[in-house]
Design an enzyme around this catalytic site. Sequence first.
Site: not given
Length: 339
Positions: A120, A264, A294
């Site tokens: 990520c 993020h 996500n």
Amino acid sequence: MTVYSPAPGGTGILGTGSYLPERVVTNETVAARAGVTAEWIERKTGIRERRYAADHEAASDLAAEAAVRALADAGAGPEDLAWIVVATSTPDHPQPATAAFVQHRIGARRAAAFDVNAVCAGFIAALHTCSRLLSGPGTDGRQRLGLVVGSEVYSRIIDPGDRRTAPLFGDGAGAVVLGPVSGERGLLGTGMRTDGHLHDLIGVTAGGSRKPASEKTVARGDHFFRMRGRDVRAFVERELPDAVAGTLDAFRFTAAEVDHFVPHQANGEMLRSVAAGLGLTSARVHLPVERHGNTGAASIPLALDHARRTDGPVDDELVLLAGFGGGMTLGTTLLRWGR
């Protein structure tokens, strides 16, 4: 230890683009499989829906769609690209690089292409890497442009019955075109660190050279993505404030000077809580996580494209990007917006 690296002067973002698959997956659908309620998912994560790729779509397909949109926004064509860097932890295949498929699909025959995997935090790593590659014109005198893409298809590696991961993750891609910008605009610098002793907090244990694919690994579900959610949250709450403060200090800015914060998109509820303690008193925090969940390495460029098309940033504003993920790796980047 955090490594700080200034960006080469005069390289910035010329255009942004994103792509979300058509299939919308609601909290009700995910909740039924994971043994929770839709209300529980939204309360715990701030996510209302996510997108899943169609059966024929892989990471490179999503990446190519986002890339085409970013090139159009930049007023550039695939023939202008010298470099393509794709950040992904869900590649089309173990090899070749997903970036090679993207290069082929968009017709960027002049460009060299490769992948980056920092999970990520991958987009931060790819962005800084590409900016360094673009310093100065090519040997043919042409001004070189770079394409940086974050693309993930997490729906293929998520265990639908795992309440710790299934509610969080979705599929998508975001892209930026890098090139020459004027004045003091552009990328300013990046700070990154990796705490490898925490490598077991996030990961997929099977399918690589350590544990090759077999009937046994499939039967055990070792090809599914696993995450120790509470430990990951503790890591973010503990380390992100120091990472933000360290990067601002390294490049001689204060928290009050930041106009936009694009993190993020891990978990909306967690990010709202953490962001409140970062001291970014003048910054607009961009959290479109509720609409796509996500999306791993894609989440920062997705959020950046959404921000640009809604409520900023505008020329000369200071933007802070922050990514964190498996490894555990944490990266932050500062840039002055505008061409």
